[in-house]
Design a protein around this motif. Structure first.
Motif, PDB file in Angstrom:
ATOM      1  N   GLN A 127       0.772  -1.150   0.008  1.00  0.00           N
ATOM      2  CA  GLN A 127      -0.021  -0.001   0.033  1.00  0.00           C
ATOM      3  C   GLN A 127       0.938   1.187  -0.081  1.00  0.00           C
ATOM      4  OE1 GLN A 127      -2.561  -0.113   3.582  1.00  0.00           O
ATOM      5  NE2 GLN A 127      -1.234   1.250   4.563  1.00  0.00           N
ATOM      6  N   PRO A 128       0.369   2.480  -0.559  1.00  0.00           N
ATOM      7  CA  PRO A 128       1.457   3.549  -0.716  1.00  0.00           C
ATOM      8  C   PRO A 128       1.156   4.478   0.433  1.00  0.00           C
ATOM      9  CG  PRO A 128      -0.784   3.881  -1.750  1.00  0.00           C
ATOM     10  CD  PRO A 128      -0.802   2.452  -1.406  1.00  0.00           C
ATOM     11  N   GLU A 129       0.631   4.216   1.328  1.00  0.00           N
ATOM     12  CA  GLU A 129       0.702   4.867   2.739  1.00  0.00           C
ATOM     13  C   GLU A 129       1.169   4.117   3.805  1.00  0.00           C
ATOM     14  OE1 GLU A 129       0.345   8.200   2.623  1.00  0.00           O
ATOM     15  OE2 GLU A 129      -0.314   8.350   0.722  1.00  0.00           O
ATOM     16  N   TYR A 130       1.696   4.738   4.838  1.00  0.00           N
ATOM     17  CA  TYR A 130       2.203   3.846   6.020  1.00  0.00           C
ATOM     18  C   TYR A 130       1.696   4.322   7.562  1.00  0.00           C
ATOM     19  CZ  TYR A 130       5.225   7.910   6.005  1.00  0.00           C
ATOM     20  OH  TYR A 130       5.785   9.380   5.784  1.00  0.00           O
ATOM     21  N   THR A 131       0.575   5.182   7.275  1.00  0.00           N
ATOM     22  CA  THR A 131       0.224   5.707   8.784  1.00  0.00           C
ATOM     23  C   THR A 131      -0.373   4.299   9.659  1.00  0.00           C
ATOM     24  OG1 THR A 131      -2.035   6.402   7.883  1.00  0.00           O
ATOM     25  CG2 THR A 131       0.020   7.914   8.006  1.00  0.00           C
ATOM     26  N   GLN A 132      -1.202   3.490   8.941  1.00  0.00           N
ATOM     27  CA  GLN A 132      -1.871   2.434   9.321  1.00  0.00           C
ATOM     28  C   GLN A 132      -2.306   1.421   8.327  1.00  0.00           C
ATOM     29  OE1 GLN A 132      -5.943   3.214  11.316  1.00  0.00           O
ATOM     30  NE2 GLN A 132      -5.963   5.343  10.546  1.00  0.00           N
ATOM     31  N   VAL A 133      -2.733   0.319   8.877  1.00  0.00           N
ATOM     32  CA  VAL A 133      -3.153  -0.652   7.858  1.00  0.00           C
ATOM     33  C   VAL A 133      -4.261  -0.499   7.146  1.00  0.00           C
ATOM     34  CG1 VAL A 133      -3.851  -3.386   7.463  1.00  0.00           C
ATOM     35  CG2 VAL A 133      -2.146  -2.644   9.224  1.00  0.00           C
ATOM     36  N   TYR A 134      -4.085  -0.387   5.784  1.00  0.00           N
ATOM     37  CA  TYR A 134      -5.485  -0.158   4.837  1.00  0.00           C
ATOM     38  C   TYR A 134      -5.417  -1.148   3.958  1.00  0.00           C
ATOM     39  CZ  TYR A 134      -6.298   4.158   7.195  1.00  0.00           C
ATOM     40  OH  TYR A 134      -6.803   5.191   8.008  1.00  0.00           O
ATOM     41  N   THR A 135      -4.567  -2.271   3.673  1.00  0.00           N
ATOM     42  CA  THR A 135      -4.574  -3.313   2.742  1.00  0.00           C
ATOM     43  C   THR A 135      -4.530  -4.675   3.416  1.00  0.00           C
ATOM     44  OG1 THR A 135      -3.362  -1.896   1.346  1.00  0.00           O
ATOM     45  CG2 THR A 135      -3.482  -4.237   0.797  1.00  0.00           C
ATOM     46  N   TRP A 136      -5.424  -5.512   3.152  1.00  0.00           N
ATOM     47  CA  TRP A 136      -5.524  -6.781   3.940  1.00  0.00           C
ATOM     48  C   TRP A 136      -5.912  -7.865   2.978  1.00  0.00           C
ATOM     49  CZ3 TRP A 136      -8.985  -2.400   4.285  1.00  0.00           C
ATOM     50  CH2 TRP A 136      -8.967  -1.672   5.324  1.00  0.00           C
ATOM     51  N   CYS A 137      -5.566  -9.276   3.901  1.00  0.00           N
ATOM     52  CA  CYS A 137      -5.775 -10.437   3.323  1.00  0.00           C
ATOM     53  C   CYS A 137      -6.260 -11.494   4.650  1.00  0.00           C
ATOM     54  CB  CYS A 137      -4.492 -10.978   2.496  1.00  0.00           C
ATOM     55  SG  CYS A 137      -4.542 -12.906   2.310  1.00  0.00           S
ATOM     56  N   ASP A 138      -7.174 -12.327   4.109  1.00  0.00           N
ATOM     57  CA  ASP A 138      -7.750 -12.903   5.103  1.00  0.00           C
ATOM     58  C   ASP A 138      -7.876 -14.497   4.985  1.00  0.00           C
ATOM     59  OD1 ASP A 138      -9.978 -13.357   3.764  1.00  0.00           O
ATOM     60  OD2 ASP A 138     -11.299 -13.274   5.301  1.00  0.00           O
ATOM     61  N   HIS A 139      -7.321 -14.992   3.714  1.00  0.00           N
ATOM     62  CA  HIS A 139      -7.435 -16.347   3.408  1.00  0.00           C
ATOM     63  C   HIS A 139      -6.292 -16.687   2.099  1.00  0.00           C
ATOM     64  CE1 HIS A 139      -9.794 -20.019   1.867  1.00  0.00           C
ATOM     65  NE2 HIS A 139      -8.851 -20.564   2.875  1.00  0.00           N
TER      66      HIS A 139
END
Length: 319
Positions: A127-139
């Protein structure tokens, strides 16, 4: 042709296998820094024998609507080398992305059974930003497409007596009786941590096997406190030597299933034999704090083995 889905069972690179073992359980891995975050996992071994047509890695990923440049890549590791699929641009909707390897990317040849058993699978997220998690995977899982050969059997061996080492406490009765149930019974009975030697191994019934693909130890364990580090070790004993794989508690106070397998006998480096299965012992190691002893409620072994057809087929597959 048939296919088999294989879930992840342990971490290989980065942490979080238990967050991507199944979908839609409110657990995710994610990336913060504006660089690629890489994960690789050990997967469950296949419960079949045959010729391999393809291996496909799947990952269900998504991103926050504010970050349209978030990406993912499917990953596979074979022959100690990592290969990745193309960059996938993520959307705000959870979507399964995939990459298929019809041949082993290291050899350029058809996959062998040994390569499929040993392969690791994973995902990379950006993800292009680094302040908090905004890109996920759950499986994360893989699918193996194959043509079956012969008859494959998975024999389940449950403790039927004390082994050579008894290092845990029993909640009631004998240690092996606390972990021998066909279905795990939680806190009804269990073994729990005490001082050194920290582990049990148990005697197992004998079983007649064919050609052995792998041997796995499965345990169901939990911690009894939060805020500390707890370890769960799946043990085998073969050729009078103990071997184990260590897992760190992740789901504090919740029962977790831990699986580890050995394609080859770790003592000889060769395929398992009937004699080695007859002499095998397996168990559980518990480490942490005796004031908050962690527990194990179930231990069993799987032996995956196959027999070829009575009239040999023309194809020869590598192993």
């Amino acid at each position: 042709m048939v296919s088999s889905d294989l879930s992840v069972i342990a971490d290989a690179e980065n942490a979080g296998w238990y967050k991507v073992e199944v979908a839609d359980d409110n657990k995710t891995i994610g990336v913060i820094a504006n660089t690629w975050g890489n994960w690789m996992f050990h997967k469950a071994p296949p419960e079949f024998y045959g010729t391999i047509n393809s291996v496909t890695v799947y990952a269900k990923c998504w991103r926050h609507n504010s970050f349209p440049a978030s990406k993912a890549k499917m990953r596979i590791k074979t022959h100690d080398t990592v290969y990745e699929g193309s960059e996938e641009t993520l959307t705000g909707t959870a979507t399964y992305y995939s990459k298929t390897w019809s041949t082993n990317p290291y050899t350029g040849n058809a996959w062998t059974m040994a390569e499929v058993i040993d392969a690791q699978i994973g995902v990379a997220l950006y993800q292009p930003e680094y302040t908090q998690v905004y890109t996920w995977c759950d499986h994360v899982y893989c699918n193996v497409d194959y043509n079956s050969i012969g008859t494959t059997t998975v024999s389940i061996l449950r403790p039927n007596g004390a082994g050579d080492t008894t290092g845990n406490n029993a909640s009631a009765g004998s240690n092996y009786e606390c972990v021998d149930e066909g279905s795990q019974n939680g806190d009804t009975d269990y073994v729990y941590l005490k001082a050194s030697p920290w582990f049990d191994v148990y005697a197992l019934p004998t079983v007649t096997v064919g050609n052995i693909l792998w041997v796995a130890v499965i345990t169901v364990c939990r911690s009894t406190s939060v805020g500390n580090t707890w370890y769960f070790d799946n043990y085998i004993k073969t050729h009078n030597t103990t071997y184990y794989h260590r897992e760190v508690d992740q789901e504090h106070k919740n029962w977790m299933t831990f699986t580890w397998f050995w394609r080859l006998n770790p003592n000889t480096g060769s395929a398992w034999t009937q004699t080695e299965i007859n002499d095998l012992q397996a168990g559980i190691g518990l480490s942490g704090y005796t004031s908050y002893p962690n527990r194990c409620t179930q231990v069993f072994v799987k032996v995956c083995h196959y027999k070829l057809p009575s009239h040999p087929r023309s194809q020869i597959i590598g192993f």
